[in-house]
Scaffold this motif. Structure first.
Motif, PDB file in Angstrom:
ATOM      1  N   THR A 295       0.114   4.408  -0.011  1.00  0.00           N
ATOM      2  CA  THR A 295      -0.328   5.548   0.774  1.00  0.00           C
ATOM      3  C   THR A 295       0.209   5.236   2.346  1.00  0.00           C
ATOM      4  O   THR A 295       0.345   6.367   2.971  1.00  0.00           O
ATOM      5  CB  THR A 295      -1.929   5.440   0.936  1.00  0.00           C
ATOM      6  N   GLU A 296       0.692   4.099   2.780  1.00  0.00           N
ATOM      7  CA  GLU A 296       1.194   3.944   4.124  1.00  0.00           C
ATOM      8  C   GLU A 296       2.765   4.602   4.000  1.00  0.00           C
ATOM      9  O   GLU A 296       3.246   4.722   5.367  1.00  0.00           O
ATOM     10  CB  GLU A 296       1.095   2.368   4.430  1.00  0.00           C
TER      11      GLU A 296
ATOM     12  N   ARG B 177       3.471   8.341   5.375  1.00  0.00           N
ATOM     13  CA  ARG B 177       2.423   8.760   5.959  1.00  0.00           C
ATOM     14  C   ARG B 177       2.761   9.384   7.574  1.00  0.00           C
ATOM     15  O   ARG B 177       2.222  10.279   7.800  1.00  0.00           O
ATOM     16  CB  ARG B 177       1.141   7.719   6.280  1.00  0.00           C
TER      17      ARG B 177
ATOM     18  N   ASP C 125       1.015  -1.291   0.076  1.00  0.00           N
ATOM     19  CA  ASP C 125       0.115  -0.148   0.109  1.00  0.00           C
ATOM     20  C   ASP C 125       0.740   1.175  -0.032  1.00  0.00           C
ATOM     21  O   ASP C 125       1.438   1.501   0.814  1.00  0.00           O
ATOM     22  CB  ASP C 125      -0.803   0.125   1.238  1.00  0.00           C
TER      23      ASP C 125
END
Length: 598
Positions: free
Chosen positions: A318-319, A322, A316
């Motif tokens: 988006t992690e 973050r 992922d």
């Protein structure tokens, strides 16, 4: 296009429920967890005819969490079923925890006939799809029985692709019961091979190895995304080839992945490195593990914020970045990345300093050396055992190779401190990112079905045990080898200790954190047909564990322990340091006082 070879039921037409079951079989589903509801009867008949085992729980939350526990141990998608509206809303905590912890599960629910929409019919009030979309990666209502294969394939692929997660299908009861026009079936990709997981770019792998080679104090941290057998093999090869210590995230640990010479233990040990004089890592390879509360958040306690290169591998994207700045992010499947790293290291060797490896591995001291509670008496006062020593005695008496689930507040902390004495196969942190209490009952159920060859140990506090103790009935009916240990101190320990640290011992608010000493969990267990024992003396613990192990099926120990000592992690969580210019908030970083206080 290859079509599914349909099996015609005996004495009835092929209906939507049959088609649903056969689609799940095509995808390798062998078991489903849930509670009966008439809306799903056509599906149950399909499961019976097609060899899908149905495991009925005593609460929908437990059923969904059992699917999650099954997925974690089996390495395959977990399937749960919940009936319309009432069962659906009871299952929502399971969806929420699976989403937060990235667990691949498929939840099947039903609803009233589509023709009865907006008629105030029974179990039709909640729009299940509207609610489920906030708690899943994919939630859809199937409009026709012929569309079932297309929707099942899409849901399944969504659950296992990228960051894993929960998916839900709402199949109205008229769709499940309606005969199928076989010439109109929308097959979708139900018979297609599953997609090949994405691999990393060669440029990224070359850069990761370059950063690694330049480091003097490298470490590898692996999370719950690294639990496949192939990933374990590749990971062991990589840390050995690079002479790098391996640390594990808090939610999942598979023991004995690597030789003990490379085993650094829990990632929380990294927080003690500077204090122990070993220094701090200057390179972290973070594998399928998300920064956040279990890796010290933004404080830099575990992963240094300065003078440390961070390479983060996750499916992922988006992690990545973050919370913490990264020097290199790789969006790819973990196993494929490990294979690529091993190939690159074989061409361009990396060798971490032996002195650093020894120092880092040496931090995994026995908990006897690490814990102040270990140095205190085994019994705080007559009839109330030191919780550290009591849980240690339980683990020391177990046969090696168990699967251990931790649930509860301080009971889980004492368990994680001492679980090494059990020499387990796998440990699961049942609380996850939502810190839901009671998950361990469902996780233990799913783990027992996934791997019946092993003993499952379900560690509960007396607070968390109250949520789903009726699951003992399920354990007994299926004769599951699950030992539930209720670490019983008659209080919500983390809550009452936090209040004590903040407000002192005499504040009336502490009354809401007390539990009844009259609650007899061993008696409750026997009422559900489970062998049980109440243990109040330290010298009796091992005998109780051994006696229950000799009995076929589940067991429970009501382990009476003292309210004290306070676990050191509770002190950390409470942030109760006396600084007049800060406002301390339990579990989170202090906030500055808006005005100066003398």
């Amino acid at each position: 296009m290859v079509e599914l070879k349909l099996i015609q039921p005996k004495n009835r037409e092929l209906n939507g429920g049959d088609l649903l079951a056969q689609c799940l079989v095509q995808l390798g589903v062998e078991v489903a967890f849930g509670i009966h509801g008439g809306h799903l009867d056509a599906f149950f008949m399909g499961c019976s005819d097609n060899g899908i085992r149905l495991v009925d729980a005593r609460h929908e939350t437990v059923a969904v969490q059992a699917a999650e526990g099954y997925s974690k141990i089996k390495g395959a998608i977990g399937v749960a079923f919940v009936t319309a509206n009432s069962g659906f809303v009871n299952g929502l905590p399971g969806l929420a925890s699976a989403l937060a912890d990235r667990s691949s599960i498929l939840v099947i629910t039903s609803s009233p006939p589509m023709a009865d929409a907006e008629t105030n019919t029974i179990q039709g009030y909640i729009d299940q799809i509207a609610v489920a979309r906030t708690l899943t990666k994919y939630a859809q209502r199937v409009p026709q029985p012929e569309e079932i294969p297309r929707f099942v394939a899409a849901a399944y692929r969504t659950a296992i692709s990228g960051a894993p997660g929960p998916v839900l299908l709402d199949i109205p009861c008229d769709v499940l019961w309606r005969p199928v026009y076989q010439s109109r079936i929308a097959w979708g990709s139900i018979t297609s091979p599953l997609p090949v997981p994405p691999g990393p770019s060669s440029k990224a792998i070359t850069e990761a190895v370059r950063l690694w080679r330049a480091a003097c104090k490298p470490v590898v941290i692996v999370g719950s995304g690294g639990r496949t057998p192939e990933a374990a093999i590749q990971l062991a090869k990589l840390v050995k080839a690079t002479n790098t210590p391996l640390f594990h995230g808090a939610k999942y640990r598979q023991w004995n992945i690597v030789d003990s010479a490379y085993e650094g233990g829990s990632s929380k040990n990294l927080g003690g490195m500077a204090a122990a004089g070993a220094g701090r890592p200057d390179f972290v390879l973070l594998l399928a593990c998300r920064p956040g509360m279990y890796l010290g958040g933004r404080a830099g306690v575990i992963i240094p914020k300065e003078d440390c290169k961070l390479v983060h591998v996750d499916t992922d994207g988006t992690e990545i970045g973050r919370i913490l700045p990264v020097d290199l992010g790789i969006v790819a499947d973990l196993t494929e990345t490990l294979i690529a790293l091993n190939n690159e290291v074989a061409k361009s060797p990396v060798e971490g300093p032996k002195s650093w490896l020894n120092s880092a591995v040496g931090l995994q001291m026995s908990s006897e050396e690490r814990s102040d509670a270990a140095k205190e008496p085994e019994e705080i006062y007559p009839g109330r055992m030191n919780p550290y020593h009591a849980v240690k005695r339980v683990f020391s008496a177990l046969e090696p190779g168990a699967i251990v689930c931790f649930d509860g507040g301080e009971s889980a902390l004492w368990g994680s401190d001492t679980v090494g004495f059990a020499r387990p196969h796998i440990t699961l942190g049942a609380l996850g990112y939502l810190v839901l209490l009671g998950n361990g009952f469902g996780y233990s159920l799913g783990a027992a079905i996934a791997d019946p060859s092993r003993q499952i140990v379900n560690i509960q506090g007396d607070g968390s045990a109250g949520f789903h103790i009726s699951s003992l009935d399920t354990y007994a009916r299926f004769k599951l080898n699950i030992l539930t240990v209720v670490v019983n101190n008659y209080v919500w320990a983390m809550s009452i200790h936090g209040q004590e640290l903040f407000y002192g011992e005499d504040e009336p608010v502490r009354n809401i954190s007390r539990l009844s000493p009259d609650a007899q969990y061993d008696v409750v267990a026997r009422g559900f047909g489970v062998a049980a024992a109440k243990v109040e003396r330290i010298e009796k613990v091992a005998a109780a564990v051994n006696e229950l192990a000799q009995k076929k099926g589940p067991g429970l120990i009501n382990l009476i322990v003292a309210e004290t000592p306070i676990h050191p992690v509770t002190r950390i969580y409470m942030n109760a340091n006396p600084d007049p210019n800060q406002i301390n908030i339990p579990y989170y970083a202090p906030i500055p006082r808006p005005f100066y206080k003398e």
